[in-house]
Design a protein around this motif. Structure first.
Motif, short mmCIF file in Angstrom:
data_model
loop_
_atom_site.label_atom_id
_atom_site.label_comp_id
_atom_site.label_asym_id
_atom_site.label_seq_id
_atom_site.Cartn_x
_atom_site.Cartn_y
_atom_site.Cartn_z
N GLU A 1 -0.41 -2.33 4.30
CA GLU A 1 0.72 -1.50 4.37
C GLU A 1 1.69 -1.00 5.61
O GLU A 1 2.68 -1.51 5.84
CB GLU A 1 0.40 -0.18 3.28
N SER B 1 2.61 -10.25 -0.51
CA SER B 1 3.15 -10.44 -1.87
C SER B 1 4.82 -10.31 -1.80
O SER B 1 5.31 -9.34 -1.23
CB SER B 1 2.65 -9.38 -2.81
N TRP C 1 5.94 -7.24 -3.55
CA TRP C 1 5.66 -5.85 -2.77
C TRP C 1 6.70 -5.59 -1.68
O TRP C 1 7.12 -4.50 -1.37
CB TRP C 1 4.14 -5.77 -2.24
N LYS D 1 -2.54 -6.01 -4.98
CA LYS D 1 -1.80 -6.03 -3.65
C LYS D 1 -2.82 -6.55 -2.35
O LYS D 1 -2.56 -7.35 -1.69
CB LYS D 1 -1.30 -4.58 -3.47
#
Length: 704
Positions: A264, A4, A7, A242
């Protein structure tokens, strides 16, 4: 990998030199020019307007339709009557509500309608109708705390783009948001918003029992018990979105959290149901034929080269690939064993493919995951589990074999070498700045720098790797275009060697065409052509018909002749030069060889030539013409002989005399044995020749 854009911008804010935000297109161009090719950019949702967060305050059955509901929907200020056919509509549900005047994807305008005699003032939406996903089996359900009346695009942060990056195998460090943000930060000289991860203090004393019996394959394994978790808790909308924008669907909060940490930070993790573990964790190699049912329901028989996470009674998961169904988190799970590990890339590479699998975990481990990342990921996942699912964490248990962990690469970069390869002189300050921002430790020396690569850069090993990084970050488009200069002495042409070009021209002049066949051949044909030599079998053949290395060139050549004959080419003449591979104890002899084959008519079809097939003596004449070209024809003789693949009455051994008058075999000529016609797929005679290439290239030096 998909990510994203919003993000990414939470981690780093790339700006142009004028101080403006870097656009989506500029960002994609930057990333592509840095070697991380962007495959595509797509919107997170379709173009729509006039959609708000609505709440169903009342639901009744439609008076004239069994499958329709009559709903009263609030937008926070007033209530609207809506006719809806979704099966999951119910009182108290919050949903996307397209009011009259709204425009949905495809320029679909919402108007007042009448369905089965009842007026409807708007539309309740599924995800597909808003271009968010293909889900169309019911209304899109929003969290209970969604603010009624708020613009739906704003609430969901849908003004975002999904960027798909096609990473080369050496850049596993960018298979995470942290890695991509680090790269974008370096390219734009922008600071990262560092993720603050604090250690979670243990609330209970329960420790995981861990044994690592395969330290070379798994040099680091960490585990932590978390008790009293609520696996029925709802995953927060921000995490679900996400994950979705990263190409992962939401499953349950615990699995979602481990997947979120994967996206992440780039660290694969797994959560076991503690109640299903007997005794403790053992990281070991699988026993041949041991069975495991995976999370996808597939049962596999494990190979002995596969790392497994097991308890004292059974395997629980394939290490670095996929967890087992029996020990996975279910709706009845109350206590977790959270794991994070480092697996050697060589221990994982190819293992998933052996089982027909490809997982996000194996994709990363076989390329290389930062071996110092597991502790950070463990604390991050624990904190998220406590926030979302509750529970009480125990202390982290770590088992490490430091001697088996990778070592950070130490490389010496020479200033002059960098200038020579790049074609441009970069200032020392720029070189140090680029390397430092890439996470490397840089120490200046007299002629350059000593550089220590970070633990997440598995692709850094030698000086050219660092120079490539300088080129990437400085910008390939900023490097000068120069024609490279290099010393290029003329190749020596010894008089006593026939050049390969001359040999090929001689064969073409005799009517042959050059063929290039595979070095891999059919084992049955190879055995028939050369039974004396057992060929080397390939570990990973293209097919069963190409599964062994050739011990002569005749096996491939007769197949090429047969292929042409079957395609209405009645006259075929082919020659080939290449290596044949002969086992020699524990070594492999690679022998340069010349072979040729002829079949069909003696001369090309024409009125002036009588029809006659090529025979032994025609091809013998071609051999003599080639040997005459070297000036050494008198050193050769043809002796009647035997060859398992050739006709016993039409076979000759070609011998050559050395300086002492001793005769040595250098080749063979003969007609294909009739018993092999069916094996090679032909119905007519083929005359074959095979010669030691190095022997026939020796030429006579003229005397005066």
């Amino acid at each position: 990998m998909k990510f994203s854009e919003q993000w990414l911008r939470e981690w780093v804010q790339p700006k142009t030199k004028s101080g403006e935000q870097v656009s989506t297109e500029q960002l994609a161009h930057q990333v592509t020019m840095a070697g991380l090719e962007v495959d595509g950019i797509e919107a997170v949702a379709g173009e729509f307007s006039g959609v708000v967060v609505g709440e169903v305050v009342k639901r009744e059955q439609h008076p004239d339709a069994d499958k329709l509901s009559l709903c009263q929907v609030s937008d926070g200020t007033e209530t609207f009557q809506i006719v809806c056919g979704a099966p999951n509509v119910r009182e108290g549900l919050k949903i996307p509500f397209a009011k009259i005047g709204a425009v949905l994807p495809g320029d679909f305008k919402i108007k007042k309608a009448k369905l089965r005699g009842v007026e409807s003032f708007g539309m309740l939406c599924a995800e597909k109708e808003l271009g968010i996903s293909d889900a169309n089996d019911g209304l899109m359900e929003l969290p209970a705390d969604a603010p009624v009346g708020e613009d739906f695009r704003k609430y969901m942060n849908l003004d975002d783009a999904i960027i798909e990056v096609d990473l080369t195998p050496n850049r596993a460090d960018c298979l995470s948001m942290a890695g991509l943000a680090r790269e974008v930060g370096v390219l734009n000289k922008a600071d990262l918003t560092e993720l603050k991860i604090d250690a979670v203090a243990p609330a209970i004393d329960d420790k995981a029992s861990i044994e690592v019996l395969a330290p070379e394959q798994c040099p680091r394994y960490m585990g932590r018990i978390v008790k009293g978790v609520n696996v029925t808790a709802a995953t927060p909308l921000w995490m679900v979105e996400k994950l979705r924008r990263g190409g992962i669907r939401s499953i349950d909060p615990v699995v979602d959290i481990t997947n979120f940490v994967l996206l992440e930070l780039g660290q694969p993790m797994h959560a076991f149901d503690l109640a299903q573990i007997e005794g403790g964790i053992r990281v070991r190699m699988a026993e041949e034929g041991e069975k495991l049912t995976l999370l996808d329901g597939q049962e596999v028989a494990l190979n002995s080269d596969t790392v497994v996470i097991a308890d004292h009674a059974k395997p629980l998961a394939m290490g670095g690939i996929m967890g087992g169904e029996h020990s996975g988190v279910s709706e009845n799970t109350q206590d977790l064993l959270l794991e994070a590990a480092f697996f050697s890339p060589l221990a994982i590479a190819g293992r998933a493919r052996n089982y027909g699998l490809h997982t996000d975990s194996s994709h990363r481990f076989e390329r290389g995951v930062d071996y110092n990342l597991a502790a950070k990921a463990m604390e991050r996942a624990t904190a998220l589990i406590l926030d979302i699912c509750g529970g009480q964490p125990g202390p982290v248990v770590e088992v490490s074999a430091e001697e088996n962990l990778p070592k950070q690469a130490q490389i010496h970069l020479r200033r002059a070498r960098a200038e020579l390869i790049l074609g441009i002189k970069l200032e020392d300050s720029e070189i140090e700045d680029i390397l430092t921002r890439l996470g490397m430790q840089v120490t200046a020396t007299e002629d350059g720098w000593d550089v220590i690569a970070p633990s997440y850069r598995f692709d850094m090993a030698i000086e050219p790797d660092l120079i490539e990084e300088l080129a990437r970050i400085h910008g390939y488009e900023n490097l000068p275009v120069r024609i490279p200069t290099a010393a290029s002495p003329l190749a020596r042409l010894p008089e006593n060697r026939l050049p390969m070009g001359d040999l090929r021209r001689q064969m073409v002049a005799r009517g042959y065409q050059e063929a290039i066949t595979y070095s891999f051949v059919d084992p049955q044909i190879q055995k028939a052509m050369d039974p004396a030599n057992a060929p080397i079998a390939l570990l990973n053949p293209i097919s069963t018909e190409m599964s062994v290395m050739r011990t002569d060139l005749l096996a491939g050549l007769v197949q090429a002749v047969s292929y042409n004959l079957k395609r209405q080419q009645p006259r075929v003449r082919l020659f080939e030069t290449g290596l044949r591979f002969i086992p020699d104890g524990d070594k492999l002899a690679q022998i340069p060889t010349l072979a040729f084959a002829a079949t069909g008519s003696r001369q090309a079809q024409g009125w002036a030539e009588p029809a006659a097939d090529v025979d032994f003596f025609d091809v013998k004449g071609d051999v003599e013409a080639l040997l005459a070209r070297t000036g050494t024809l008198k050193q050769y003789r043809f002796v009647a002989g035997q060859h398992p693949a050739l006709h016993p009455g039409q076979t000759a051994i070609i011998e050559k005399a050395d300086e002492n008058g001793q005769w040595a075999t250098v080749g063979v000529i003969g007609a294909l044995h009739p018993s092999l016609y069916k094996t090679v797929g032909t119905k007519q005679s083929i005359i074959l020749v095979q010669l030691d290439l190095e022997a026939v290239r020796e030429t006579a030096i003229p005397d005066f």
